[in-house]
Scaffold this motif. Structure first.
Motif, mmCIF file in Angstrom:
data_model
loop_
_atom_site.group_PDB
_atom_site.id
_atom_site.type_symbol
_atom_site.label_atom_id
_atom_site.label_comp_id
_atom_site.label_asym_id
_atom_site.label_seq_id
_atom_site.Cartn_x
_atom_site.Cartn_y
_atom_site.Cartn_z
ATOM 1 N N LEU A 15 0.806 -1.220 0.000
ATOM 2 C CA LEU A 15 0.000 0.000 0.000
ATOM 3 C C LEU A 15 0.839 1.270 0.000
ATOM 4 O O LEU A 15 0.382 2.310 -0.466
ATOM 5 N N ARG A 18 1.328 3.287 -3.233
ATOM 6 C CA ARG A 18 0.030 3.826 -3.666
ATOM 7 C C ARG A 18 -0.370 5.029 -2.807
ATOM 8 O O ARG A 18 -0.859 6.030 -3.310
ATOM 9 N N LEU A 19 -0.187 4.885 -1.501
ATOM 10 C CA LEU A 19 -0.586 5.966 -0.590
ATOM 11 C C LEU A 19 0.274 7.213 -0.791
ATOM 12 O O LEU A 19 -0.203 8.339 -0.632
ATOM 13 N N LYS A 20 1.550 7.009 -1.142
ATOM 14 C CA LYS A 20 2.444 8.171 -1.319
ATOM 15 C C LYS A 20 2.152 8.907 -2.622
ATOM 16 O O LYS A 20 2.520 10.069 -2.774
ATOM 17 N N PRO A 23 -3.723 10.956 -5.016
ATOM 18 C CA PRO A 23 -4.979 10.216 -5.229
ATOM 19 C C PRO A 23 -5.534 10.472 -6.632
ATOM 20 O O PRO A 23 -5.259 11.506 -7.244
ATOM 21 N N GLY A 28 -1.760 6.244 -7.788
ATOM 22 C CA GLY A 28 -2.396 6.385 -6.496
ATOM 23 C C GLY A 28 -3.700 5.625 -6.382
ATOM 24 O O GLY A 28 -4.111 4.906 -7.301
ATOM 25 N N SER A 31 -9.998 8.128 -4.826
ATOM 26 C CA SER A 31 -10.543 8.643 -3.567
ATOM 27 C C SER A 31 -11.869 7.953 -3.222
ATOM 28 O O SER A 31 -12.142 7.683 -2.045
ATOM 29 N N LEU A 34 -11.147 4.669 -1.667
ATOM 30 C CA LEU A 34 -10.662 4.811 -0.298
ATOM 31 C C LEU A 34 -11.819 5.088 0.659
ATOM 32 O O LEU A 34 -11.892 4.505 1.756
ATOM 33 N N LEU A 50 -4.786 -0.552 7.241
ATOM 34 C CA LEU A 50 -4.171 0.763 7.017
ATOM 35 C C LEU A 50 -3.176 1.144 8.109
ATOM 36 O O LEU A 50 -2.228 1.890 7.855
ATOM 37 N N ILE A 54 0.419 3.087 7.508
ATOM 38 C CA ILE A 54 0.705 4.456 7.974
ATOM 39 C C ILE A 54 1.978 4.462 8.816
ATOM 40 O O ILE A 54 2.812 5.384 8.705
ATOM 41 N N SER A 76 0.405 12.247 2.479
ATOM 42 C CA SER A 76 -0.468 11.072 2.406
ATOM 43 C C SER A 76 -1.096 10.787 3.772
ATOM 44 O O SER A 76 -2.285 10.468 3.858
ATOM 45 N N LEU A 80 -5.071 10.940 4.524
ATOM 46 C CA LEU A 80 -5.809 9.820 5.120
ATOM 47 C C LEU A 80 -6.566 10.275 6.372
ATOM 48 O O LEU A 80 -7.716 9.876 6.602
#
Length: 842
Positions: A15, A18-20, A23, A28, A31, A34, A50, A54, A76, A80
């Motif tokens: 993940l 993708r998170l960095k 979006p 990415g 949204s 997510l 998640l 994180i 990111s 989130l």
């Protein structure tokens, strides 16, 4: 058949990339996906999916500094946390507020730690300083300023992102808000050592970590930092007793002993839930104390070391040049190179410190916060508890309220450290010009005027130092930032002069081993402030009113006179010693004939003598100047019995020093180096004589058989007239004054002859003069003249014969002895008259 996933990337690691990424891009996460994902797994595994991702995002920053790719990870996490379930989930992760951590590794092991630690401070990010500020001495100021501003922008962006994360957590629910506050209070407890004078940096969190959290907390405080302090009543003054987040039990209190503090905080109190304003206020107060305020105190120490290394480096360069092409040359060149490298590195660190500590945006927010702190503290002691909505009335009640007395002393320390730091180093930030000063002036005058409220005299001295820094002229013709408000603020016009005078007396006894020397620096600051405000008629009027309070004003005059005596004596003696050394060194043949050890000792003593001379001359000049303008305004307090003879003797003695037979010994090379202006000093001393020109003062000068000589006044008049420092009218007035003194001397000699030899029992045991008003000291059963003991008690509240506590209201009139003295004087006078009447000589 199916594409295989590399086992090394399974789990949360999948993940992270993708998170960095942004979006709704190819790299990415969408949204909408997510949002649906969060809704589906809220309270049902969201933390398992998640949460670790994180944590990994945050851990990636552990080995980064702000020059690296930190923005994607921070953005990111902030993105989130905009979703309440994620923000709430974050606070329940074991890594959010980990247990069994140290102050140092909390920065790496907590989720938010790696984000908060990103800064320019050299303790944790030396490479940032070395990268941005290398070769600083060969770069122009605009280039350096541009680098500082660029770095400040990067740090501010991180702080805004961190505030966004914190704000999302706070707005999620009460439980999440409390967990964030618990995290902050845990960091405070881990960093209590940061407040110590000497601390191992490996046992505490970094400056950047503490600074960034403080900056974020200031943002949380922003809604209640309005100029009217409209929410000040929401701050609960019982917080330290009714909350366990911050422990101040071992801290020194403003006005309480350790026993009193233990009893007060040891009482059983029901803990209560506090509103967010109260929590934010006190946690910000603590973070400022352990974070930025401690950093700027440490910066003072760093600058002292930096200046010392600069001197050593310059000397090493000179030695290397001098010893080139000699056997010692190689070693000297090596030492010079190493010292230059150390100095260059420290220069990059200095500029990094300045980037963080002298950031105008941060200082402005800090000043806004401390404006509220000062208003809140004054509100506690205000008898109506309405300040600042209704201005506090002075003086304060005699009884110090416990809610104020039991506060930690460091709250006031932090206030004064911040303002003094800005006064020393922050002029170019212009923050003092952009912020209101009303609360600062109110705070300072409130606690100087009601001097019992703050127990520590050095804290009050720091309040005076703030006034000193911000009344000092910025440039020629440009007044200090506080000068105008001190000449217009109602509290200042009513209470500043008496407050300064009272404190001038109070610092005579601070209780510290260095009190003798400390008092001169404090009094120098007071004399400068008095000089600054003197042109305003309201302040001069207040001095005249205070002079009616004979006891306090007489003690003030006594201290002022004692200071002039000591400072002038020290400054002139140091200049005489410098003169002697310079004479010896000028005679090259005789100097070279001396032993190397003798020359080294004499040369080695010169820098110390020069520093002392500069200090004493500056202090002495200010004190003489204050004596001059005060005697121009009020005369009577300087003519009281316990003052006038000593004042006359002090002036006569200094006149001898300046124009007497040894005055040539004061001629030093480069007198401007010591700010020594003998003619101006002479002119001001003569002004004091003219200001006090009265029958009582004339008689006092006439009684000074030790230093007074008519010819010294004649020489002074000649010098002042020659150099245009006095008008003809002043010279004529001085001549008339001296003539009156000569007449008084003749009259006194006749009276002494008339009385003849005085019986021992009528003599004062200290000064051996005929007693006018004998009194008995009950503590030692010794009889002295009332004027003698009054003079003694002005500077020492103990019996001079056995050191027991003594005050004037304890002494008892020696009525019988006084009657005997009166009768004896009458008898002696009668005998003299009889002799005259029997003299029939034509």
């Amino acid at each position: 058949m199916f594409p295989q996933v590399d086992n090394g990337s399974l789990g949360p690691q999948q993940l992270v990339p993708r998170l960095k990424s942004q979006p709704d891009t190819v790299q990415g996460l969408p949204s909408e996906y997510l949002d649906e994902f969060v809704a589906r797994f809220d309270h049902d595994g969201l933390d398992d999916v998640l949460g670790p991702a994180i944590v990994l995002l945050a851990r990636e920053l552990c080995n980064q500094n702000i020059l690296g790719e930190v923005k994607p990870s921070i953005q990111s996490i902030a993105y989130l946390c905009e979703r309440k379930p994620i923000a709430a989930m974050l606070t329940h992760l074991p890594e959010f507020n980990p247990e069994n951590v140290t102050a140092k590794n909390m920065e790496e092991l907590s989720v938010l730690g790696p984000l908060f630690r990103l800064s320019v401070y050299p303790d944790a990010a030396p490479k940032v300083a070395e990268s941005y500020f290398q070769n600083a001495e060969n770069r122009n100021a605009a280039d350096i300023a541009s680098c500082k501003n660029g770095l400040r922008g990067s740090v501010q962006n991180i702080q805004r992102s961190m505030f966004g994360i914190g704000n999302s957590i706070v707005r999620t629910n009460a439980d999440s808000r409390n967990k964030l506050l618990d995290y902050f209070s845990h960091i405070i407890r881990l960093n209590e050592k940061r407040a110590q004078m000497q601390v191992d940096t490996q046992t505490v969190s970094s400056d950047g970590f503490m600074h960034n959290i403080a900056a974020v907390l200031l943002m949380f405080c922003d809604p209640f930092l309005d100029i009217r302090a409209s929410k000040i009543d929401k701050i609960d003054p019982t917080y330290f007793r009714t909350s366990k987040r911050i422990d101040i039990s071992e801290d020194t209190k403003i006005n309480a002993t350790k026993e009193q503090s233990d009893a007060y905080y040891g009482q059983v109190q029901d803990l209560k839930a506090h509103n967010f304003i109260t929590e934010s206020f006190f946690i910000t107060l603590s973070f400022m104390h352990y974070g930025p305020i401690r950093a700027l105190v440490n910066y003072n120490g760093f600058i002292r070391e930096y200046n010392e290394v600069k001197k050593q480096s310059e000397k090493a360069q000179q030695d290397a040049i001098a010893q080139a092409n000699t056997p010692q040359g190689i070693m000297s060149e090596f030492v010079a190179k190493r010292m230059k490298e150390k100095f260059d590195q420290m220069t990059t660190y200095r500029l990094a410190y300045e980037t963080m500590l002298l950031d105008p945006s941060f200082l402005t927010e800090a000043l806004r916060f401390y404006d509220l702190v000062m208003a809140w503290m004054v509100r506690i002691v205000d008898s109506k508890h309405k300040h600042p909505w209704e201005k506090v009335q002075l003086p304060l009640p005699e009884t110090v309220p416990d809610a104020f007395a039991m506060l930690p002393e460091w709250i006031i320390e932090d206030i004064v450290e911040l303002f003094i730091f800005i006064g020393k180093y922050g002029y170019e930030t212009h923050v003092m010009n952009q912020c209101p000063h009303d609360e600062l002036v109110t705070f300072i005058i409130t606690f100087l005027r009601s001097n019992k409220y703050v127990k520590n005299p050095y804290l009050k001295a720091k309040l005076v130092e703030i006034l000193f820094f911000f009344t000092y002229p910025i440039a020629k013709g440009v007044p200090g930032e506080l000068e105008s408000i001190l000449n217009s603020h109602p509290l200042a016009l009513q209470h500043l002069v008496p407050s300064l005078m009272n404190f001038y007396v109070e610092v005579e006894q601070t209780g510290a081993s260095s009190q003798f020397y400390d008092k001169f620096n404090i009094r120098y600051n007071i004399s400068h402030i008095m000089k600054t405000i003197w042109n305003h008629p309201a302040h001069r009027k207040k001095l005249r009113e205070e002079s009616m309070n004979s006891d306090i004003f007489t003690r003030f005059v006594n201290m002022l006179m004692s200071d002039v005596t000591y400072l002038m004596d020290e400054s002139l003696s140091k200049l005489t010693e410098i003169h002697q050394i310079q004479l010896e060194m000028k005679n090259h043949a005789a100097w070279e004939a001396q032993t190397p050890q003798y020359r080294q000792e004499r040369e080695g003593s010169l820098p110390s003598l020069e520093r002392q001379a500069q200090s004493y001359v500056a202090l002495g000049k200010e004190t003489v100047h204050m004596l001059k303008y005060m005697t121009a305004e009020v005369i009577q307090p300087f003519l009281v019995n316990e003052i006038v003879d000593r004042l006359a003797a002090m002036l006569d003695y200094n006149l001898v020093q300046l124009v007497g037979p040894k005055c040539t010994e004061l001629k030093v090379a480069n007198p401007e180096k010591y700010h020594f202006e003998p003619r101006k000093l002479l002119s001001e001393i003569i002004d004091v004589y003219l200001n006090l020109n009265s029958e009582k003062f004339v008689e006092a000068v006439a009684r000074d058989g030790r230093s007074y000589k008519k010819e010294y006044f004649s020489k002074a008049a000649s010098i002042l007239q020659k150099h245009g420092l006095k008008q003809a009218d002043d010279i004529h007035a001085l001549e008339k004054f001296v003539n009156r003194v000569e007449i008084a001397i003749q009259s006194g000699a006749e009276e002494e002859e008339e009385l003849g030899e005085v019986p021992d029992e009528f003599l004062d045991p200290i000064f051996f003069t005929l007693m006018e008003d004998p009194v008995l000291l009950p503590t030692s059963s010794v009889i002295v003249d009332r004027g003698t003991i009054r003079t003694h008690l002005l500077g020492d509240t103990r019996d001079p014969f056995n050191r027991m506590p003594l005050s004037m209201d304890m002494v008892q009139p020696a009525v019988e002895l006084k009657e005997k003295i009166t009768a004896w004087r009458a008898e002696q006078k009668s005998k003299k008259n009889n002799v005259i009447s029997m003299d029939t000589t034509p």
